[in-house]
Design a protein around this motif. Structure first.
Motif, PDB file in Angstrom:
ATOM      1  N   UNK A  88      40.919  34.589  40.755  1.00 34.15           N
ATOM      2  CA  UNK A  88      41.389  34.753  42.244  1.00 34.15           C
ATOM      3  C   UNK A  88      42.787  34.399  42.769  1.00 34.15           C
ATOM      4  N   UNK A  89      43.058  33.571  41.029  1.00 33.34           N
ATOM      5  CA  UNK A  89      44.829  32.895  41.095  1.00 33.34           C
ATOM      6  C   UNK A  89      45.303  33.978  40.204  1.00 33.34           C
ATOM      7  N   UNK A  90      44.847  35.143  39.629  1.00 31.16           N
ATOM      8  CA  UNK A  90      45.405  35.838  38.574  1.00 31.16           C
ATOM      9  C   UNK A  90      45.480  37.099  39.664  1.00 31.16           C
ATOM     10  N   UNK A  91      44.888  37.317  40.498  1.00 28.12           N
ATOM     11  CA  UNK A  91      44.600  38.626  40.581  1.00 28.12           C
ATOM     12  C   UNK A  91      45.562  38.446  42.009  1.00 28.12           C
ATOM     13  N   UNK A  92      45.551  37.116  42.492  1.00 25.27           N
ATOM     14  CA  UNK A  92      47.002  37.005  44.035  1.00 25.27           C
ATOM     15  C   UNK A  92      47.428  35.578  44.093  1.00 25.27           C
ATOM     16  N   UNK A 108      38.595  46.517  31.142  1.00 26.21           N
ATOM     17  CA  UNK A 108      39.635  45.981  30.317  1.00 26.21           C
ATOM     18  C   UNK A 108      40.096  45.519  31.671  1.00 26.21           C
ATOM     19  N   UNK A 109      40.113  45.912  33.141  1.00 26.32           N
ATOM     20  CA  UNK A 109      40.998  44.812  33.591  1.00 26.32           C
ATOM     21  C   UNK A 109      39.839  44.445  34.515  1.00 26.32           C
ATOM     22  N   UNK A 168      44.317  41.226  30.906  1.00 26.48           N
ATOM     23  CA  UNK A 168      44.952  41.453  32.590  1.00 26.48           C
ATOM     24  C   UNK A 168      46.487  40.478  32.213  1.00 26.48           C
ATOM     25  N   UNK A 169      46.301  39.535  31.776  1.00 24.17           N
ATOM     26  CA  UNK A 169      47.430  38.412  32.217  1.00 24.17           C
ATOM     27  C   UNK A 169      48.378  39.388  30.959  1.00 24.17           C
ATOM     28  N   UNK A 221      50.597  40.794  43.421  1.00 23.89           N
ATOM     29  CA  UNK A 221      49.452  40.650  43.326  1.00 23.89           C
ATOM     30  C   UNK A 221      48.420  42.012  42.934  1.00 23.89           C
ATOM     31  N   UNK A 222      47.649  42.154  42.406  1.00 25.33           N
ATOM     32  CA  UNK A 222      46.304  42.799  41.737  1.00 25.33           C
ATOM     33  C   UNK A 222      45.546  42.901  41.912  1.00 25.33           C
ATOM     34  N   UNK A 223      44.330  43.634  41.362  1.00 25.43           N
ATOM     35  CA  UNK A 223      43.147  43.954  41.401  1.00 25.43           C
ATOM     36  C   UNK A 223      42.772  44.854  43.285  1.00 25.43           C
TER      37      UNK A 223
END
Length: 697
Positions: free
Chosen positions: A362-366, A480-481, A487-488, A589-591
């Motif tokens: 959640x933190x990595x994507x947002x 992989x995503x 991803x990072x 933002x990702x995902x």
């Protein structure tokens, strides 16, 4: 991770699926049949679903222990299609082990392996609902109804009476009848979960929220809900809008029994915690005086989903936009309802195991929404080690190159010796009895659904053959995503600039004796992020000899909550190290849902396919060599090719691989084609035909 640990050795013979091709010792049953009928009036119409049939030891409840590490049950599963009141389903022994249409059993595949003895026998039907999702994919799945999505005997399931049966070892028929329906829990209002609006009963400090998600409802073509349990601090007043509180968002499994912020504690400890929290005072100890409890709002999400008891809180092609439903619909609703601080530094993600992965993801994507994560013993952060599977390089998920089985669940004895309780093969075969096509509502299957894309059959594109363990590298590539270290690193210094924007915001803890080998993925995550960010870019704590469970860094609960409180204070605008607005910009933002479904939805699955193609165009002469490709297929599809002239075979069918180029020298005139037939578990067998080439003189 929703797997209960039992200190028991693996069931004898459980490896027979691989060691003997799926068959342990056979008994002279001649023909052991179990015939299951349906009492009139229990089904409203033709029903698809999964029947699970269990033989439990004499005198025991079949549901008392179905765990993979300890159960003595013989468990068998079979899919049913358009089942009606007048139909009878037969479970038989023999060699029909098709996971889609036949009977599949555990710990031994066939009913023929059941030793003569007295058993308690009972069957359950998990009903599926057929839906067409907004991307055009059609699936038959079970929608949980506030019961935490059990793998058997879920709310609304049909079940038979339990009967005691002597299995005699010869020709025998056991008759069962579905004669009852599993009732769900009663809630204030209506049913909860994926069914209808409704909630648990509120108290002064414990509130429950549930909303219809527009995004999920549009994707699934039916009403879908997400919810939250909210613990308010002592002294909270809804009318005092000037006093606002940071929020700790707890991720994890369906919080059925322990209120809003369970942490996995026994009920008595939870009551003690809740009392102290509501009173606003942390109890003193022999070494500390009583002190004020942290002033924070504690939120636990409720988002049971098709395929599992929670959605993993991210957008996925198989489950839908759960990340958006939680972050863009539910959290804004919570912030409109309660007096929260609406800033990233005051939104903290925390959780363990499944919740550990969800909190860090959640933190990595947002990074635009959340300030930091405190992730404990998370599911695989790096798929170089998916538990103990070397997913990117191994040929088989179940067996290593040296012939040893890949372990999955372990404990350590008093001498510190590792004891393996289950292997990856054992767990996956156990899951197959509860559901095919990743529908078992168990651990490995939900990873397939969350980390992978849709297969051409509309269900999750599985990374390996569920029976044999053969890994499909092309399917793994689509994971992989969701490989968080990948991803990072992939977004380290591009427009997302995660190397700078996530620095100092990721906290991960695991023990070296993790029950599920999750320490291995954490080590890989640390290795790859350190390689680009320098040692300690992510705050990783690996404590020796600590198993799976407990609070972050094995802290006592109040110490842990004060750690979170201090992080928030330090990163507030007036704190020691304020969280800069620049590291939480919208570009981080990702995902993104549009990208997820475009890459992994139905249209992407169709685009992966292609018919065979003869390279030569126009006319060729008899005796001229012709070359062709066999087309594009989903990973794992077994292919057979055959040359055809004027619609009739001109050679024997032969095995091919997707990458093959085949050639043929026609010996007679006519319209030449290459026909390729593909087959795979849980896929419809399909024959695709190439273009035609005219063969003449």
């Amino acid at each position: 991770m929703l797997r209960t640990l039992f200190l028991a050795l693996i069931v004898t013979g459980a490896y027979s699926h691989l060691a003997t091709g799926g068959l342990a010792q056979r008994y002279d049953h001649s023909k052991l049949d179990v015939k299951i009928s349906v009492a009139e009036g229990l089904l409203n119409g033709p029903t698809d679903g999964r029947i699970v049939l269990m033989f439990a030891p004499n005198g025991t409840d079949v549901l008392n222990d179905t765990d993979v590490t300890s159960s003595q049950n013989k468990i068998f599963g079979k899919n049913v299609f358009s089942l009606g009141d007048k139909d009878t389903v037969t479970f038989s022994g023999g060699s029909n082990f098709s996971t889609e249409t036949g009977v599949y059993g555990w710990p031994d595949v066939s009913l023929d392996a059941i030793p003569p003895a007295t058993y308690r026998v009972q069957a359950f039907l998990t009903k599926y609902e057929k839906v067409t999702r907004s991307d055009g994919s059609t699936v038959s799945v079970h929608f949980p109804c506030g019961d935490g999505a059990p793998n058997v005997d879920a709310t609304g399931s049909l079940f038979t009476s339990a009967v005691d049966v002597d299995v005699v070892g010869g020709t025998q028929t056991i008759n069962l009848t579905f004669n009852n329906v599993t009732a769900g829990e009663e809630f204030i209002g209506k049913e909860i979960g994926g069914c209808n609006q409704g909630n648990y009963e509120d108290t002064e400090n414990l509130k429950h929220v549930k909303i219809r998600s527009k995004k999920l409802s549009e994707f699934w073509g039916r009403d879908m809900y997400v919810g939250a349990n909210v613990v308010l601090p002592a002294g909270y007043s809804a009318n005092d809008t000037k006093t606002r509180y940071p929020v700790i968002y707890a991720q994890g499994h369906w919080p059925a029994d322990e209120g809003a912020f369970g942490y996995g504690r026994p009920a008595a400890q939870y009551v003690k915690f809740a009392d102290a929290w509501n009173n606003g005072t942390i109890p003193g100890t022999n070494t500390t005086a009583a002190r004020p409890a942290p002033k924070m709002i504690l939120v636990t999400f409720r988002h049971e989903a098709p395929f599992y008891d929670d959605s993993y809180a991210v957008n996925t092609a198989n489950l839908g936009p759960y990340g958006d439903a939680i972050n863009d619909e539910l959290i804004p609703f919570l912030e409109d309802t309660f007096n929260t601080i609406r800033a990233p530094y005051a939104r903290i993600q925390q959780g363990g195991s499944t919740g550990g992965w969800e909190s860090i993801a959640s933190v990595i994507f947002r990074p635009d929404l959340f300030g930091a994560c405190f992730s404990s013993y998370p599911d695989s952060l790096d798929f170089h080690r998916h538990q103990d599977i070397e997913l990117y390089t191994a040929a088989n998920a179940y067996v290593r190159a040296d012939g040893s089985f890949v372990p999955s669940i372990r404990t350590f004895d008093d001498n510190g010796t590792e004891v393996v309780l289950a292997t990856v093969a054992l767990e996956n075969h156990w899951e197959l009895t509860f559901g095919t096509a990743s529908r078992s509502f168990n651990q490995w299957d939900i990873w397939n659904a969350v980390f992978g894309v849709q297969g051409y059959n509309n269900y999750p594109l599985e990374p390996w053959d569920k029976v044999t363990g053969e890994i499909y590298p092309a399917a793994v590539e689509y994971w992989k995503p969701m490989d968080l270290s990948n991803y990072i690193v992939s977004n380290w210094n591009n427009s997302k600039n995660l190397g700078v924007n996530l620095a100092g915001r990721i906290y991960v803890y695991v023990g070296t004796w993790d029950d599920y080998f999750l320490n291995e993925g954490v080590v890989e995550f640390q290795k790859r992020t350190d390689a680009v960010g320098g040692q300690g870019w992510a705050n990783v704590t690996i404590l020796p000899e600590k198993p799976h469970g407990g609070n972050y860094q094995s802290r006592e609960i109040w110490d842990y909550l004060e750690l979170l409180e201090n992080w928030i204070k330090d990163h507030a605008p007036d704190g020691k190290t304020p969280l800069k607005q620049s590291v939480s910009g919208p570009k981080t933002r990702g995902n993104m849902w549009e990208e997820v479904i475009r890459r992994g939805g139905r249209q992407a699955a169709v685009a992966r396919q292609g018919p065979p193609s003869i390279e030569t165009k126009g006319h060729v002469k008899v005796g001229t060599e012709v070359r062709a490709s066999v087309g594009r297929w989903d990973p794992g599809v077994a292919l057979k090719a055959q040359w055809v002239i004027d619609g009739k075979p001109s050679c024997e069918a032969f095995k091919v691989k997707e990458s093959d180029k085949v050639k043929y020298t026609p010996e007679k005139k006519g319209q030449l084609q290459l026909w390729v037939t593909g087959s795979k578990r849980n896929y419809a067998t399909e024959t695709r035909k190439s273009n035609s080439v005219t063969v003449g003189k």
